[in-house]
Design a protein around this motif. Structure first.
Motif, mmCIF file in Angstrom:
data_model
loop_
_atom_site.group_PDB
_atom_site.id
_atom_site.type_symbol
_atom_site.label_atom_id
_atom_site.label_comp_id
_atom_site.label_asym_id
_atom_site.label_seq_id
_atom_site.Cartn_x
_atom_site.Cartn_y
_atom_site.Cartn_z
ATOM 1 N N THR A 75 41.339 39.876 89.146
ATOM 2 C CA THR A 75 42.425 38.891 89.222
ATOM 3 C C THR A 75 43.325 39.138 90.433
ATOM 4 N N ILE A 79 44.209 36.294 93.137
ATOM 5 C CA ILE A 79 45.587 35.941 93.489
ATOM 6 C C ILE A 79 45.828 36.140 94.977
ATOM 7 N N LYS A 84 44.146 30.871 92.264
ATOM 8 C CA LYS A 84 44.813 31.072 90.984
ATOM 9 C C LYS A 84 44.188 30.270 89.848
ATOM 10 N N ASP A 85 43.547 29.166 90.164
ATOM 11 C CA ASP A 85 42.950 28.332 89.121
ATOM 12 C C ASP A 85 41.797 29.035 88.409
ATOM 13 N N VAL A 87 41.837 32.262 87.551
ATOM 14 C CA VAL A 87 42.333 33.410 86.788
ATOM 15 C C VAL A 87 42.197 33.228 85.277
ATOM 16 N N PRO A 88 42.621 32.087 84.671
ATOM 17 C CA PRO A 88 42.532 31.945 83.211
ATOM 18 C C PRO A 88 41.110 32.130 82.678
ATOM 19 N N LEU A 157 49.510 40.562 88.477
ATOM 20 C CA LEU A 157 50.531 39.700 89.075
ATOM 21 C C LEU A 157 51.687 40.516 89.652
ATOM 22 N N TYR A 224 49.831 29.852 83.976
ATOM 23 C CA TYR A 224 48.366 29.968 84.021
ATOM 24 C C TYR A 224 47.696 29.363 82.788
ATOM 25 N N ARG A 225 48.481 29.115 81.723
ATOM 26 C CA ARG A 225 47.973 28.462 80.502
ATOM 27 C C ARG A 225 46.701 29.175 79.994
ATOM 28 N N ILE A 226 46.818 30.479 79.823
ATOM 29 C CA ILE A 226 45.667 31.309 79.477
ATOM 30 C C ILE A 226 45.028 30.898 78.152
#
Length: 451
Positions: A75, A79, A84-85, A87-88, A157, A224-226
């Motif tokens: 990750t 980053i 970043k899209d 990462v989740p 992060l 990020y709406r993991i």
């Protein structure tokens, strides 16, 4: 995380990341520290039982956690590369991997534990404590592995302060639960040393729930709406995690398992020696959190810089990290030398155990300098995603050099149990030398490619 221009800026950013990691690691290990210390104050046989149980559990848990720590450089690179899209998806796949590994560990433990303990030369009560300690601890395996994934995402992060707050908030809970389950309070029976396993398992559930809530609701993690999109398991992503994580996990396993192997070999010396060895090793491991924290910080900052193709900055961070780890560990070793008897007294009221623990702690002083080099160097190499050769170096240093030498000195000379500690020191020193050579090669190679 942001780009830095000067050494002063790098030092500032490194400390912003490092200090919370250090506090978090000290707090995480404090759970084991209080398990051991409070069990020793219950009875020396319970201390020995927890020693055997943790010696079986620690290399397994840390080795497999090493696989999951692969999410940190993965990750961090995403980053740093402004992807970043992606990462989740990586985090969710990491959770799937964590649950799968936890189920496999519990099944293997159910099948093998009795056989392993039956083949060891243990007093009956010591064996019972070890067995029930591990049974209780198994309740928290799944949340512990998931927490490693969630923490890797948080730390990648650069928000290591959040991990610190989560872990620190759980520590007094763990101590309180130890007080209840070990000594028997508030209507609960006294489980002795085995009760520390139950206290730790409950604590693992609490920190995992806390971390999930923070990630879901708190900025910047919520962006990020993991947990809003649970994708199907992905063979490609699992392959990436395992290809990076397995060498990392094995490298950590070979280092931690040699300490556990020595504890198990110590069983032939009797309960007092096991108890004293475990107390000394527990405190030495507590001090190891200093270089280990620097190692984790190195993985984050070096991974971020290499992901952005700033290889000179990555090298500068490595130099700062190793120098500071050496300074910290030298100070810790000096303080341990001065106060070794007082430290030994924290673990037991038994005069024999205290006296022998203080002697073992003299050898622990020499751990500090080797750990101060090899740990941050390993962290930097993980930031470069260079893990395969590192794993082989760890295998050779600890198992082909350290353990055989320890066995030879312990069984063929008058050193006895102390011979194992000399072997450990030699293995750590060999690892520090070989890993430093590897980092030098990798740094020069990446710098030449960037020219």
């Amino acid at each position: 995380m942001r780009k830095t221009e000067t050494m002063k800026q790098k030092l500032r950013q490194l400390f912003v990341i490092l200090i919370p990691i250090l506090i978090t690691q000290l707090a995480m290990y404090s759970m084991n520290f209080f398990d051991t210390m409070m069990s020793g104050n219950y009875a020396r046989a319970d201390l020995a039982g927890v020693a055997i149980g943790s010696s079986l559990w620690v290399p397994v848990s840390t080795g497999l956690a090493g696989i999951l720590i692969a999410l940190t450089p993965i990750t961090a690179h995403l980053i740093g590369a402004k992807k970043k899209d992606e990462v989740p998806f990586s985090v969710i796949q990491g959770i799937y991997v964590a649950i799968t590994m936890a189920i496999i560990v519990m099944a293997a433990g159910k099948l093998l534990l009795n056989t392993i303990l039956n083949h060891m030369n243990l007093e009956h009560h010591v064996e019972l404590v070890a067995k029930h300690y591990l049974y209780f601890l198994a309740i928290g395996i799944i949340p512990l592995f998931i927490y490693n994934v969630l923490r890797s995402f948080i730390d990648s992060l650069g928000m290591t302060r959040i991990s610190m707050v989560i872990t620190l908030s759980s520590l007094p809970v763990n101590v309180f639960l130890n007080y209840i389950f070990i000594f028997g309070h508030l209507g609960c029976p006294a489980f002795g040393g085995a009760g520390s396993g139950l206290a730790t398992a409950i604590t693992y559930w609490l920190i995992t729930i806390f971390a999930a809530v923070v990630i879901h609701f708190r900025h910047p993690f919520s962006a990020y709406r993991i947990f809003t999109k649970w994708t199907a398991p992905s063979y490609t992503k699992w392959k990436e995690i395992f290809s990076l994580g397995i060498p990392m996990g094995l490298s950590i396993f070979f280092e931690t398992s040699i300490f556990s192997a020595v504890t198990l070999l110590m069983s032939s010396f009797g309960t007092v020696v096991i108890a004293a060895h475990q107390a000394a090793m527990n405190f030495a491991s507590f001090l190891y959190m200093l270089p280990l924290s620097m190692s984790m910080a190195m993985t984050i900052v070096v991974g971020f810089e290499t992901g952005a193709s700033r290889f000179k900055d990555a090298k500068d961070y490595s130099k700062i990290g190793i120098a500071f780890a050496l300074l910290l560990s030298a100070f810790a070793g000096f303080m341990l030398f001065l106060f070794r008897i007082q430290v030994a007294g924290m673990y037991s009221t038994d005069h024999q155990v205290i006296k022998l623990t203080a002697r073992f702690l003299l050898f622990a002083v020499f751990f500090q300098l080797s750990d101060a080099i090899q740990a941050p160097v390993q962290g930097a190499l993980r930031g470069y995603k260079d893990v395969n050769v590192t794993f082989l170096m760890a295998l050779i240093s600890y198992w082909a050099i350290g353990l055989p030498l320890g066995c030879l000195l312990a069984n063929e000379t008058s050193l006895g149990a102390y011979g194992y500690w000399i072997g450990l020191i030699t293995g750590l020193a060999a690892g520090a030398i070989t890993l430093s050579s590897r980092l030098y090669i990798i740094q020069n190679r990446t710098l030449q490619k960037s020219i």
